[in-house]
Design an enzyme around this catalytic site. Structure first.
Site, PDB file in Angstrom:
ATOM      1  N   GLU A   1       4.658  -3.800  12.530  1.00 61.43           N
ATOM      2  CA  GLU A   1       3.752  -2.889  12.273  1.00 61.43           C
ATOM      3  C   GLU A   1       2.484  -3.690  11.711  1.00 61.43           C
ATOM      4  O   GLU A   1       2.615  -3.876  10.554  1.00 61.43           O
ATOM      5  CB  GLU A   1       4.176  -1.822  11.308  1.00 61.43           C
TER       6      GLU A   1
ATOM      7  N   GLU B   1      -9.879  -5.975  10.554  1.00 57.37           N
ATOM      8  CA  GLU B   1      -9.300  -4.828   9.678  1.00 57.37           C
ATOM      9  C   GLU B   1     -10.100  -4.750   8.474  1.00 57.37           C
ATOM     10  O   GLU B   1      -9.665  -5.748   7.796  1.00 57.37           O
ATOM     11  CB  GLU B   1      -7.658  -4.761   9.699  1.00 57.37           C
TER      12      GLU B   1
ATOM     13  N   CYS C   1      -3.208   1.106   7.201  1.00 53.28           N
ATOM     14  CA  CYS C   1      -3.767   0.484   8.554  1.00 53.28           C
ATOM     15  C   CYS C   1      -4.051   1.488   9.600  1.00 53.28           C
ATOM     16  O   CYS C   1      -4.759   1.175  10.663  1.00 53.28           O
ATOM     17  CB  CYS C   1      -2.359  -0.066   9.320  1.00 53.28           C
TER      18      CYS C   1
ATOM     19  N   ASN D   1       0.999  -1.211   0.014  1.00 55.92           N
ATOM     20  CA  ASN D   1      -0.105  -0.071   0.074  1.00 55.92           C
ATOM     21  C   ASN D   1       0.876   1.414  -0.013  1.00 55.92           C
ATOM     22  O   ASN D   1       0.384   2.269  -0.500  1.00 55.92           O
ATOM     23  CB  ASN D   1      -0.976   0.036   1.113  1.00 55.92           C
TER      24      ASN D   1
END
Length: 479
Positions: free
Chosen positions: A246, A374, A280, A150
């Site tokens: 992360e 998510e 995120c 991304n």
């Protein structure tokens, strides 16, 4: 330029396995990359470890990173176009990403000259009187970096640039959906003067490559951005390494009854739908005080409907295609599941191929996937709450904790929120999608461990050696 020369090296000439990368929307060929596996991953570590043992002075590393930042800036249009075509990021967002990567690299160039170390006041105890004590930062070793699709330029530089600043060579596994940008970055760093072995890019199916790096003791640090499931499995497989993870999030925002509603609306739209929610820290859960919920959502719904979706080449488009048709199908399915359980679609909810329209949902259940998993798509799920205490309770009812926002004019409420919300970052009157590239960035729970942000990443990649010096040579232990 063409990208046919960009190869993840080395590839076994006898195997000759290559892959054609194509434009996400049109299918037009962008270039050919070599496909590696465990053998290529091991050879990449061989070269990186050899480079590490040779070393590279901090001043040289700083100069290389400074030149690399300038080359990234000069190549901004080319890189932004490649990002748009490879992963479908809208043109404006792609240009912004490259600009941020330039800044990230410049930060690293500066930090290479001021690696953290300090004098320890050993004389604070009688036993240490007359002894000089200092900590000296030493690079840990080879860094294995695994990056997502991304942000294929800036998130690569968030791993590569601090590692190089710290004196750690990097073996890089870019997302199989976005290898071309990483290979171009490697070319630019080589042009900036980075010696052989300091950045090795291996493209291919992740499992054999990453497994090889997990099992290789010469890899000292593993830095990964991706799903919680994969991140924790990497840590379990290689527990003796340093891990910077992360991972995912269900980023939340609370809008209080005294909030600036125009500011909250604008920021909610930006945070929820930039790059189709494929970040995120994209806004996913929106909690609104009962007193103003009807008014706020009545204003927000047309804003959401007005967000442009479509071809990422068009400058006005905010929501482009999701990375795959399967990703779009998953998001659409989750919307349908929430609707079937009583949620109301206030805006959007449609899908056409990889495009999902900007969507605002009201009343999803706490255990609906839209609320507890998510989404990684252009969906905001709103819920009414009775005040800040319920908002805190609902926000904390999550296994994630990355970025969380409150919109209020009440200082006491914002301080209580900041103290009680379990999150890596709390933002007051700012969207949860905000990130400055030099700030400490990371989460708790299933959002990961460790911190990015150039200086903070460097601190994870160096060991602190303590050096004790007795200038007179006549030190005696004092009981």
């Amino acid at each position: 330029m063409t990208y046919e020369s960009l190869q993840s090296r080395p590839i076994d000439a006898k195997a000759g396995v290559v892959e054609t990368r194509r434009d996400l929307l049109t299918g037009e060929a962008l270039g050919v990359v070599a496909v590696g596996g465990a053998a290529e991953a091991a050879r990449a570590v061989d070269r990186a470890h050899t480079a590490f043992m040779r070393g590279l002075p901090a001043d040289v590393r700083s100069q290389i990173l400074s030149r690399a930042a300038s080359l990234l800036e000069e190549s901004a249009d080319e890189l932004a176009t490649l990002i748009r075509r490879e992963v479908g990021k809208p043109a404006t967002a792609a240009a912004t990403e490259v600009a941020r990567a330039v800044t990230t690299t410049r930060y690293a160039a500066e930090e290479a000259r001021r690696l953290p170390g300090e004098r320890v006041p050993l004389e604070a105890t009688a036993a240490g009187a007359g002894v000089l004590a200092v900590t000296v930062p030493e690079p840990r070793g080879v860094v294995a970096a695994i990056t997502p699709f991304n942000f294929p330029v800036n998130l690569v530089m968030h791993k590569v640039a601090p590692a190089l600043a710290a004196g750690c060579p990097v073996v890089l596994k870019p997302s199989e959906k976005a290898p071309l940008t990483s290979l171009r970055i490697a070319e630019l760093l080589a042009e900036a003067g980075l010696p052989e072995g300091w950045l090795e890019v291996v493209h291919g199916h992740p499992e054999p490559i990453v497994d090889a790096w997990c099992d290789d003791d010469r890899v000292a640090v593993l830095t990964f951005t991706g799903s919680a499931k994969v991140g924790w499995s990497l840590k379990a497989r290689s527990p003796r390494k340093i891990h910077i993870l992360e991972l995912g999030s269900t980023s939340a925002m609370y809008v209080s009854r005294d909030a600036d509603l125009d500011l909250a609306r604008r920021d909610a739209v930006q945070a929820g739908f930039a790059y189709a929610g494929q970040a995120c820290i994209s806004l996913q859960r929106l909690y609104v005080d009962d007193v103003i919920a009807d008014e706020f959502l009545a204003l927000l719904a047309p804003d959401v409907s007005g967000v442009r979706a479509g071809d990422p080449a068009a400058p006005e488009v905010v929501v482009g295609p999701l990375i795959t048709d399967a990703a779009a199908e998953r998001v659409s399915t989750w919307i349908g599941e929430a609707r079937d359980r009583g949620a109301t679609i206030l805006a959007g909810g449609d899908r056409e191929g990889p495009l999902v329209s900007p969507t605002l949902v009201l009343g999803a259940q706490a255990d609906d996937k839209l609320m507890c998993e998510e989404v990684f798509g252009p969906v905001i799920s709103a819920a009414r709450v009775s005040g800040v205490d319920e908002a805190i309770e609902r926000i904390n009812d999550s296994r994630f904790g990355l970025n969380t926002s409150i919109y209020t004019r009440d200082l006491a409420a914002s301080l209580r929120f900041a103290e009680q919300v379990r999150s890596g970052t709390v933002l007051v009157n700012m969207p949860p999608s905000f990130r400055a590239d030099h700030m400490p960035y990371g989460g708790i729970g299933d959002s990961g461990q460790g911190r990015e942000g150039v200086r903070y990443t460097i601190a994870e990649m160096v060991d602190m050696k303590l050096v004790l010096l007795n200038p007179g040579g006549a030190w005696e232990e004092k009981q």
